[in-house]
Design a protein around this motif. Structure first.
Motif, mmCIF file in Angstrom:
data_model
loop_
_atom_site.group_PDB
_atom_site.id
_atom_site.type_symbol
_atom_site.label_atom_id
_atom_site.label_comp_id
_atom_site.label_asym_id
_atom_site.label_seq_id
_atom_site.Cartn_x
_atom_site.Cartn_y
_atom_site.Cartn_z
ATOM 1 N N LEU A 17 0.825 -1.202 0.000
ATOM 2 C CA LEU A 17 0.000 0.000 0.000
ATOM 3 C C LEU A 17 0.858 1.249 0.000
ATOM 4 N N THR A 18 1.982 1.230 0.757
ATOM 5 C CA THR A 18 2.867 2.403 0.798
ATOM 6 C C THR A 18 3.461 2.674 -0.577
ATOM 7 N N CYS A 42 -13.484 10.401 -0.485
ATOM 8 C CA CYS A 42 -12.590 9.247 -0.478
ATOM 9 C C CYS A 42 -12.194 8.864 0.945
ATOM 10 N N LEU A 43 -11.965 9.861 1.790
ATOM 11 C CA LEU A 43 -11.599 9.566 3.175
ATOM 12 C C LEU A 43 -12.724 8.849 3.914
ATOM 13 N N GLN A 44 -13.970 9.197 3.589
ATOM 14 C CA GLN A 44 -15.097 8.490 4.203
ATOM 15 C C GLN A 44 -15.108 7.021 3.796
ATOM 16 N N LYS A 45 -14.767 6.755 2.537
ATOM 17 C CA LYS A 45 -14.701 5.363 2.093
ATOM 18 C C LYS A 45 -13.539 4.631 2.759
ATOM 19 N N ILE A 50 -9.920 -1.833 2.197
ATOM 20 C CA ILE A 50 -8.786 -2.244 1.378
ATOM 21 C C ILE A 50 -9.084 -3.516 0.597
ATOM 22 N N MET A 51 -10.132 -4.246 1.024
ATOM 23 C CA MET A 51 -10.522 -5.476 0.338
ATOM 24 C C MET A 51 -11.547 -5.216 -0.768
ATOM 25 N N GLU A 52 -12.025 -3.993 -0.897
ATOM 26 C CA GLU A 52 -13.053 -3.691 -1.892
ATOM 27 C C GLU A 52 -12.441 -3.647 -3.295
ATOM 28 N N PRO A 53 -13.188 -4.108 -4.310
ATOM 29 C CA PRO A 53 -12.661 -4.061 -5.692
ATOM 30 C C PRO A 53 -12.409 -2.640 -6.191
ATOM 31 N N SER A 54 -13.115 -1.670 -5.633
ATOM 32 C CA SER A 54 -12.980 -0.281 -6.117
ATOM 33 C C SER A 54 -11.867 0.481 -5.418
ATOM 34 N N ILE A 55 -11.020 -0.194 -4.632
ATOM 35 C CA ILE A 55 -9.986 0.498 -3.865
ATOM 36 C C ILE A 55 -9.031 1.265 -4.768
ATOM 37 N N PHE A 56 -8.652 0.681 -5.912
ATOM 38 C CA PHE A 56 -7.669 1.335 -6.780
ATOM 39 C C PHE A 56 -8.257 2.583 -7.444
ATOM 40 N N ASN A 57 -9.487 2.529 -7.875
ATOM 41 C CA ASN A 57 -10.120 3.713 -8.469
ATOM 42 C C ASN A 57 -10.269 4.830 -7.437
ATOM 43 N N THR A 58 -10.602 4.452 -6.212
ATOM 44 C CA THR A 58 -10.755 5.469 -5.163
ATOM 45 C C THR A 58 -9.408 6.115 -4.827
ATOM 46 N N LEU A 59 -8.366 5.291 -4.748
ATOM 47 C CA LEU A 59 -7.023 5.844 -4.486
ATOM 48 C C LEU A 59 -6.593 6.799 -5.594
ATOM 49 N N LYS A 60 -6.908 6.437 -6.836
ATOM 50 C CA LYS A 60 -6.524 7.294 -7.962
ATOM 51 C C LYS A 60 -7.218 8.649 -7.862
ATOM 52 N N ILE A 82 -2.826 5.612 4.442
ATOM 53 C CA ILE A 82 -2.219 4.469 5.132
ATOM 54 C C ILE A 82 -2.807 4.315 6.525
ATOM 55 N N GLN A 83 -2.963 5.410 7.218
ATOM 56 C CA GLN A 83 -3.480 5.347 8.587
ATOM 57 C C GLN A 83 -4.921 4.837 8.632
ATOM 58 N N LEU A 84 -5.790 5.394 7.759
ATOM 59 C CA LEU A 84 -7.206 5.001 7.783
ATOM 60 C C LEU A 84 -7.397 3.546 7.361
ATOM 61 N N LEU A 85 -6.734 3.141 6.295
ATOM 62 C CA LEU A 85 -6.892 1.767 5.831
ATOM 63 C C LEU A 85 -6.334 0.765 6.835
ATOM 64 N N SER A 86 -5.242 1.144 7.499
ATOM 65 C CA SER A 86 -4.652 0.224 8.479
ATOM 66 C C SER A 86 -5.523 0.112 9.723
ATOM 67 N N GLU A 87 -6.022 1.251 10.199
ATOM 68 C CA GLU A 87 -6.840 1.228 11.411
ATOM 69 C C GLU A 87 -8.157 0.501 11.210
ATOM 70 N N ASN A 88 -8.693 0.561 9.994
ATOM 71 C CA ASN A 88 -10.005 -0.062 9.727
ATOM 72 C C ASN A 88 -9.891 -1.443 9.093
ATOM 73 N N TYR A 89 -8.669 -1.977 9.081
ATOM 74 C CA TYR A 89 -8.471 -3.320 8.543
ATOM 75 C C TYR A 89 -8.735 -4.335 9.652
ATOM 76 N N THR A 90 -9.849 -5.024 9.550
ATOM 77 C CA THR A 90 -10.223 -6.017 10.570
ATOM 78 C C THR A 90 -10.040 -7.445 10.080
ATOM 79 N N ALA A 91 -9.714 -7.620 8.816
ATOM 80 C CA ALA A 91 -9.388 -8.940 8.242
ATOM 81 C C ALA A 91 -10.520 -9.941 8.415
#
Length: 520
Positions: free
Chosen positions: A24-25, A50-53, A60-70, A83-92
């Motif tokens: 991700l980095t 985007c930050l809300q998403k 980070i597991m969503e198919p639309s992650i790359f379009n949102t990052l772009k 990095i902070q938001l995706l890591s904190e909300n990653y519950t696996a």
């Protein structure tokens, strides 16, 4: 052992999380180097959206992650926030499910059972939380068929999920498109859901063709099994009914298998009539009635009202006693013939005596006249059995519908009844009459004979007419299952024993006939 497995699984999860963070980095750094503008979009608004998403769980597991990052980086977003938001909300969640599945397998559960458990639970969650608007947005955002969708329809489990979702959300474009993909892939035989099959003409035509071929190839037993679902699908709406009946009307003209298709079409007509749908105009339009407007008008009026009347019967009587009568097929409509059974054989039915001979003549004409056609032109009309059939109908009508004749008087006329029952149309009328008579609540309570004459007539019908065995069996089963609380215990035992013996006999004869036909 479980503790060691847990430690190994946690270690693998930690390594996977670290790899995901590094990936991700690197992705964020690459995306930050993209200097293109958002083409007029408000940068602050895009970043906030985007930050809300990114703040949602496991985004980070969503198919639309790359379009949102772009979009986020094009709007000038900071990689550190991502990095902070995706890591904190990653519950696996998905990884945890895999971990639990591995534990279950290690404890001795079969892998297939574990897979079914996970899939069924996931299906129930998808059905519960499915949002049609979000599903439709998938095509809007990606602009093409997602690769994962094509992979899903290759598995029976997920095809079944799409069928259920399409039934619950018939207006969802994504689901309708998916059903078409499934049909294009050759799985139209699985689409038994009514609304799913009827949303698109191309899908419906394929399902109709497959279902019709299945019924035709399976014989009588397969017809009874598959006809209700087939008729329900055809009767979904006027457009599906018209399309299916038009196709079956064309197929019914074929020499090979045409009669079987006509039978199916008539069964569908009966189903529509029982469900309260008036499809008489479609039935007449697809037949030969269009060439005979007066007959068509008379038939349509009686079929729509569900009752015969002297005025329309007189119109038909005059036409079918003329030198050039209409085709007999015109009056061979099952719903129309049922009206004659009710008028001529139902106890208590009132019929105008001045017009009774007209009723009898039309019914006999439909049952006995044979026509020969070549190239849509009638070559001959055979009326040899018309007179004898009319006489038999009139004789049985006078015996059965005479309110002054009881069961004892009918015993003296059994030989006459047996003689007339040899005519198929009379046998059907007597069967209907017996059904209506024995269905009276007090019938068996008033009987004094060991063998009621009505049930003796059923025996004769079964002997003379093999094609009526299913109807006789159905009547006997109904008698066997009906509770007769007005009778004492011994009388109920005798009645049910009598019905059971007849059921066994009919089933034995029916099975022998079926096996004989199969061997032939």
């Amino acid at each position: 052992v479980k503790g060691a497995a847990l430690r190994r699984a946690e270690a693998r999860a930690a390594v996977g999380a670290e790899r995901g963070r590094r990936r991700l980095t690197g992705l964020c750094v690459r995306k930050q180097q993209d200097d293109e503008d958002g083409e007029g979009e408000d940068d602050a608004g895009v970043q906030q959206e985007c930050l809300q998403k990114f703040s949602t769980r496991d985004y980070i597991m969503e198919p639309s992650i790359f379009n949102t990052l772009k979009r986020y980086f094009q709007a000038g977003g900071s990689p550190e926030n991502v990095i902070q938001l995706l890591s904190e909300n990653y519950t696996a969640v998905a990884q945890t499910v895999n971990l639990l599945a591995e534990w279950l397998i290690q404890t001795g559960v079969e892998p297939v059972q574990v897979q079914e458990t996970v899939e069924n639970h996931l299906k129930s969650l998808l059905i519960k939380h499915f949002d049609p608007r979000k599903a439709d947005s998938i095509f809007t955002e990606e602009g093409e068929t997602p690769a994962w969708l094509e992979q899903m329809i290759a598995h029976t489990t997920w095809r079944d999920l799409f069928y259920k979702l399409a039934e619950a959300h018939p207006d969802c474009l994504m689901l309708n498109f998916t059903v078409k993909l499934i049909s294009d892939a050759g799985y139209q035989g699985e689409i038994t859901s009514v609304s799913t099959a009827c949303q698109q003409l191309e899908v419906f035509s394929r399902v109709l063709r497959t279902s019709l071929a299945t019924i035709l190839d399976g014989g009588e037993e397969n017809l009874e099994k598959n006809l209700p679902e087939f008729a329900k699908m055809v009767c979904h709406g006027e457009h599906t009914y018209l399309f299916a009946q038009s196709m079956m009307s064309i197929l019914a003209q074929e020499e090979q298998g045409g009669s079987a298709v006509r039978r199916i079409a008539q069964e569908v007509q009966r189903y529509a009539h029982e469900k309260g749908h008036d499809a008489s105009q479609i039935t007449l339009a697809l037949g030969t009635a269009a060439s005979y407007p007066r007959a068509c008008q008379a038939l349509g009026a009686m079929l729509s009202k569900g009752a015969l009347n002297p005025a329309d019967i007189t119109v038909l009587f005059k036409m079918f006693t003329s030198m050039d009568p209409p085709p007999v097929e015109l009056i061979r409509v099952p719903a129309f013939l049922d009206l004659f059974m009710q008028s001529l054989f139902k106890p208590g039915a009132k019929i105008n005596q001045d017009h009774k001979h007209k009723y009898i003549h039309i019914l006999a004409y439909a049952a006995s006249v044979v026509e020969t056609w070549k190239k849509n032109k009638r070559v001959s009309i055979n009326k040899d059995e018309l007179k004898s059939t009319s006489k038999a109908i009139e004789t049985v009508h006078n015996l059965c519908c005479n309110e002054n004749k009881g069961a004892s008087e009918l015993v003296a006329e059994l030989s006459t009844l047996y003689q007339c029952i040899r005519f198929p149309v009379v046998a059907m009328g007597v069967l209907k009459w017996v059904d209506w008579t024995v269905s009276e609540p007090r019938y068996f309570q008033l009987q004094t004979d060991h063998t009621p004459v009505h049930l003796a007539l059923l025996d004769e019908i079964s002997t003379c007419h093999q094609l009526l065995h299913p109807q006789v069996l159905q009547l006997l089963v109904k008698l066997f299952e009906t509770e007769h609380s007005q009778l004492d215990v011994m009388e109920q035992v005798i009645l049910k024993g009598f019905s059971y013996i007849y059921i066994i006999c009919i089933k034995k004869i029916y099975t022998q006939i079926y096996l004989y036909s199969f061997c032939e």
